[in-house]
Design a protein around this motif. Sequence first.
Motif, PDB file in Angstrom:
ATOM      1  N   ARG A  16      43.875  14.420  48.774  1.00  0.00           N
ATOM      2  CA  ARG A  16      43.382  12.846  49.435  1.00  0.00           C
ATOM      3  C   ARG A  16      43.101  11.934  47.946  1.00  0.00           C
ATOM      4  O   ARG A  16      42.886  11.484  48.330  1.00  0.00           O
ATOM      5  CB  ARG A  16      41.932  12.768  50.150  1.00  0.00           C
ATOM      6  CG  ARG A  16      42.568  13.003  51.542  1.00  0.00           C
ATOM      7  CD  ARG A  16      41.448  13.450  52.288  1.00  0.00           C
ATOM      8  NE  ARG A  16      41.248  14.703  52.681  1.00  0.00           N
ATOM      9  CZ  ARG A  16      41.704  15.857  53.230  1.00  0.00           C
ATOM     10  NH1 ARG A  16      43.104  15.353  53.529  1.00  0.00           N
ATOM     11  NH2 ARG A  16      40.862  17.155  53.380  1.00  0.00           N
ATOM     12  N   VAL A  28      35.923  16.633  38.990  1.00  0.00           N
ATOM     13  CA  VAL A  28      36.099  17.814  40.480  1.00  0.00           C
ATOM     14  C   VAL A  28      36.833  18.515  39.653  1.00  0.00           C
ATOM     15  O   VAL A  28      36.298  19.889  39.996  1.00  0.00           O
ATOM     16  CB  VAL A  28      36.809  17.230  41.449  1.00  0.00           C
ATOM     17  CG1 VAL A  28      36.152  16.097  42.544  1.00  0.00           C
ATOM     18  CG2 VAL A  28      38.146  16.347  40.945  1.00  0.00           C
ATOM     19  N   VAL A  40      29.531  27.273  45.319  1.00  0.00           N
ATOM     20  CA  VAL A  40      29.104  26.445  45.755  1.00  0.00           C
ATOM     21  C   VAL A  40      28.377  26.630  47.061  1.00  0.00           C
ATOM     22  O   VAL A  40      28.973  26.706  48.199  1.00  0.00           O
ATOM     23  CB  VAL A  40      27.701  24.965  45.184  1.00  0.00           C
ATOM     24  CG1 VAL A  40      26.582  24.665  46.826  1.00  0.00           C
ATOM     25  CG2 VAL A  40      27.818  25.449  43.938  1.00  0.00           C
ATOM     26  N   GLY A  69      37.041  20.014  50.926  1.00  0.00           N
ATOM     27  CA  GLY A  69      36.539  19.349  50.060  1.00  0.00           C
ATOM     28  C   GLY A  69      34.497  20.188  49.727  1.00  0.00           C
ATOM     29  O   GLY A  69      33.978  20.473  49.054  1.00  0.00           O
ATOM     30  N   VAL A  70      34.998  21.424  50.433  1.00  0.00           N
ATOM     31  CA  VAL A  70      34.181  22.416  50.829  1.00  0.00           C
ATOM     32  C   VAL A  70      33.755  23.401  49.967  1.00  0.00           C
ATOM     33  O   VAL A  70      33.829  24.681  50.087  1.00  0.00           O
ATOM     34  CB  VAL A  70      33.978  22.830  52.023  1.00  0.00           C
ATOM     35  CG1 VAL A  70      33.049  21.238  52.415  1.00  0.00           C
ATOM     36  CG2 VAL A  70      34.904  23.674  53.137  1.00  0.00           C
ATOM     37  N   LYS A  72      37.777  25.953  49.762  1.00  0.00           N
ATOM     38  CA  LYS A  72      38.893  26.952  49.824  1.00  0.00           C
ATOM     39  C   LYS A  72      40.048  26.798  49.284  1.00  0.00           C
ATOM     40  O   LYS A  72      39.679  28.406  49.431  1.00  0.00           O
ATOM     41  CB  LYS A  72      39.458  25.990  51.719  1.00  0.00           C
ATOM     42  CG  LYS A  72      38.152  26.029  52.464  1.00  0.00           C
ATOM     43  CD  LYS A  72      39.029  25.002  53.846  1.00  0.00           C
ATOM     44  CE  LYS A  72      39.970  24.017  53.341  1.00  0.00           C
ATOM     45  NZ  LYS A  72      38.951  22.783  52.794  1.00  0.00           N
ATOM     46  N   THR A  73      40.281  26.122  48.775  1.00  0.00           N
ATOM     47  CA  THR A  73      41.593  25.509  47.577  1.00  0.00           C
ATOM     48  C   THR A  73      41.247  26.647  46.646  1.00  0.00           C
ATOM     49  O   THR A  73      41.536  27.800  45.551  1.00  0.00           O
ATOM     50  CB  THR A  73      41.586  24.518  47.118  1.00  0.00           C
ATOM     51  OG1 THR A  73      42.426  24.519  48.334  1.00  0.00           O
ATOM     52  CG2 THR A  73      43.368  24.897  46.072  1.00  0.00           C
ATOM     53  N   THR A  74      39.439  26.249  45.876  1.00  0.00           N
ATOM     54  CA  THR A  74      38.745  26.636  45.261  1.00  0.00           C
ATOM     55  C   THR A  74      38.851  28.403  45.015  1.00  0.00           C
ATOM     56  O   THR A  74      38.987  29.203  43.885  1.00  0.00           O
ATOM     57  CB  THR A  74      37.352  25.927  45.085  1.00  0.00           C
ATOM     58  OG1 THR A  74      37.881  24.643  44.565  1.00  0.00           O
ATOM     59  CG2 THR A  74      37.011  26.716  43.652  1.00  0.00           C
ATOM     60  N   ARG A 219      34.051  16.758  47.057  1.00  0.00           N
ATOM     61  CA  ARG A 219      35.078  17.282  46.375  1.00  0.00           C
ATOM     62  C   ARG A 219      34.561  15.593  46.202  1.00  0.00           C
ATOM     63  O   ARG A 219      34.601  14.957  45.220  1.00  0.00           O
ATOM     64  CB  ARG A 219      36.320  16.831  46.908  1.00  0.00           C
ATOM     65  CG  ARG A 219      37.259  16.203  45.963  1.00  0.00           C
ATOM     66  CD  ARG A 219      38.325  16.109  46.763  1.00  0.00           C
ATOM     67  NE  ARG A 219      39.492  17.493  46.616  1.00  0.00           N
ATOM     68  CZ  ARG A 219      39.663  17.746  47.853  1.00  0.00           C
ATOM     69  NH1 ARG A 219      39.108  17.572  48.889  1.00  0.00           N
ATOM     70  NH2 ARG A 219      40.523  18.823  47.644  1.00  0.00           N
TER      71      ARG A 219
HETATM   72  N1  LIG Z   1      31.581  25.176  47.726  1.00  0.00           N
HETATM   73  C1  LIG Z   1      32.179  24.924  46.365  1.00  0.00           C
HETATM   74  N2  LIG Z   1      31.425  25.199  44.557  1.00  0.00           N
HETATM   75  C2  LIG Z   1      31.557  24.274  43.535  1.00  0.00           C
HETATM   76  N3  LIG Z   1      32.738  23.144  43.586  1.00  0.00           N
HETATM   77  C3  LIG Z   1      32.785  22.633  44.938  1.00  0.00           C
HETATM   78  C4  LIG Z   1      33.252  23.715  46.335  1.00  0.00           C
HETATM   79  N4  LIG Z   1      33.768  22.901  47.090  1.00  0.00           N
HETATM   80  C5  LIG Z   1      34.605  22.198  46.779  1.00  0.00           C
HETATM   81  N5  LIG Z   1      33.625  21.729  45.270  1.00  0.00           N
HETATM   82  C6  LIG Z   1      34.272  20.861  44.092  1.00  0.00           C
HETATM   83  O1  LIG Z   1      35.374  19.841  44.642  1.00  0.00           O
HETATM   84  C7  LIG Z   1      36.341  20.433  44.738  1.00  0.00           C
HETATM   85  C8  LIG Z   1      37.638  20.263  45.456  1.00  0.00           C
HETATM   86  O2  LIG Z   1      37.450  21.445  46.165  1.00  0.00           O
HETATM   87  P1  LIG Z   1      39.087  22.565  47.149  1.00  0.00           P
HETATM   88  O3  LIG Z   1      39.490  21.721  46.298  1.00  0.00           O
HETATM   89  O4  LIG Z   1      38.082  23.712  47.066  1.00  0.00           O
HETATM   90  O5  LIG Z   1      38.703  21.925  48.678  1.00  0.00           O
HETATM   91  P2  LIG Z   1      39.098  22.093  49.811  1.00  0.00           P
HETATM   92  O6  LIG Z   1      38.088  22.955  50.727  1.00  0.00           O
HETATM   93  O7  LIG Z   1      40.279  23.064  49.693  1.00  0.00           O
HETATM   94  O8  LIG Z   1      39.373  21.007  50.634  1.00  0.00           O
HETATM   95  P3  LIG Z   1      40.694  20.410  51.618  1.00  0.00           P
HETATM   96  O9  LIG Z   1      41.140  21.030  52.494  1.00  0.00           O
HETATM   97  O10 LIG Z   1      40.844  18.934  51.074  1.00  0.00           O
HETATM   98  O11 LIG Z   1      42.148  20.842  50.721  1.00  0.00           O
HETATM   99  C9  LIG Z   1      36.161  21.275  43.369  1.00  0.00           C
HETATM  100  O12 LIG Z   1      37.503  21.385  42.233  1.00  0.00           O
HETATM  101  C10 LIG Z   1      34.975  21.576  43.016  1.00  0.00           C
HETATM  102  O13 LIG Z   1      35.132  20.438  41.947  1.00  0.00           O
END
Ligand SMILES: Nc1ncnc2c1ncn2[C@@H]1O[C@H](COP(=O)(O)OP(=O)(O)OP(=O)(O)O)[C@@H](O)[C@H]1O
Length: 336
Positions: A16, A28, A40, A69-70, A72-74, A219
């Motif tokens: 996004r 991020v 986290v 942004g929670v 998942k990808t991480t 995020r």
């Molecule tokens: N649980 C977490 N712990 C630490 N950092 C996080 C966490 N969730 C998100 N972040 C931060 O937000 C950024 C994006 O997270 P991530 O790519 O894992 O989101 P996502 O769940 O895959 O979201 P989307 O559905 O939009 O793809 C990471 O680079 C990190 O900086």
Amino acid sequence: MRSIDPINFDLLVGRRLWRSMSSTGMWVEKYRPTKLSEIVNQTEIIGSLEALIAHPADMPHLLFSGSAGVGKTTAAMCISKQILGENAKDYTLELNASDERGIGMVREKVKKFSRFAGMSDAPFKLIILDEADEMTNDAQTALRRIIEDTAQYCRFILIANNISKIIEPIQSRCAAFKFTSIPEEDVISRLGEISKKEKIKSDKKGLKAVYEYSEGDLRHAINLLQATASIGDITEEHVKSSAGLTKTSDVDGVLAMALAGKIIEAREKMIELIKVYGMSESDFLKYLNAAVFKSKHERLSEILEFIAKYDYRILVGANPEIQLSALLAELGNVEK
Ligand SMILES: Nc1ncnc2c1ncn2[C@@H]1O[C@H](COP(=O)(O)OP(=O)(O)OP(=O)(O)O)[C@@H](O)[C@H]1O
Ligand SMILES: [Mg+2]
């Protein structure tokens, strides 16, 4: 939509945001955890994943769901690094399922990628398929075949915002993990850590304000922290101004222009908000909805119906720019 070829850890940017910012210097990315243990919250999920990766050969396919942004990808990237180590880049394929080339592209890439089997230095190759819930049921059925055909050498991590859009035969072949939005105290403590490392001053009210805008999307929270830091200390006032109060009032302006029949101007402003300021289409509609309520327009319910109609069309996959333009045109007729 872009597709990402073999995984590139440095360039992966939240989808996004990629249209509004470059990845260099983004907090991020700078503060994206590289080990599961650094993630986290999501404690139960992380515990189970740690247990699974302790015996990689037995690891099932995984299905991660939950809001934006929670983590998942991480988490998927951490698993790749922790299991595959220095081979992670070569043995991980990241694909975006909603890529316009569809399941044919997925099949081709997976086929090529899974071809060189018999690696002695890794238990399997890993395929991370993001936005799997954007696939049609037919495509998912094809995907199920692909998963089965490559199971000997490959593990899949499927990522979806909405698990109910994933067909049952796929769900039943994966261990599913539902990520939850990050609670206030965890968002605030993470923001506090980052502020400290970046040597920026923040106060409690400021960090709380960031949390409130982010609604548990870490995020979003980190991006807002960074945007605010470019103005000054993290105070409530600075957070509010960088959170784009002006942008929401711009949406009020778009509504007023559209209702006054100035469709071209309204459309230009709308496109600017989305393309230049990175406002998502769904946020635009959310703010527009709020603006309509505030306006107490005499044909309120009719206007809200219009918004709901276009919200739905976008949700089911229609082209957002075309739909939002049509919405503005429809609003232009209301007062005629
Ligand atoms: N649980 C977490 N712990 C630490 N950092 C996080 C966490 N969730 C998100 N972040 C931060 O937000 C950024 C994006 O997270 P991530 O790519 O894992 O989101 P996502 O769940 O895959 O979201 P989307 O559905 O939009 O793809 C990471 O680079 C990190 O900086
Ligand atoms: Mg993601």
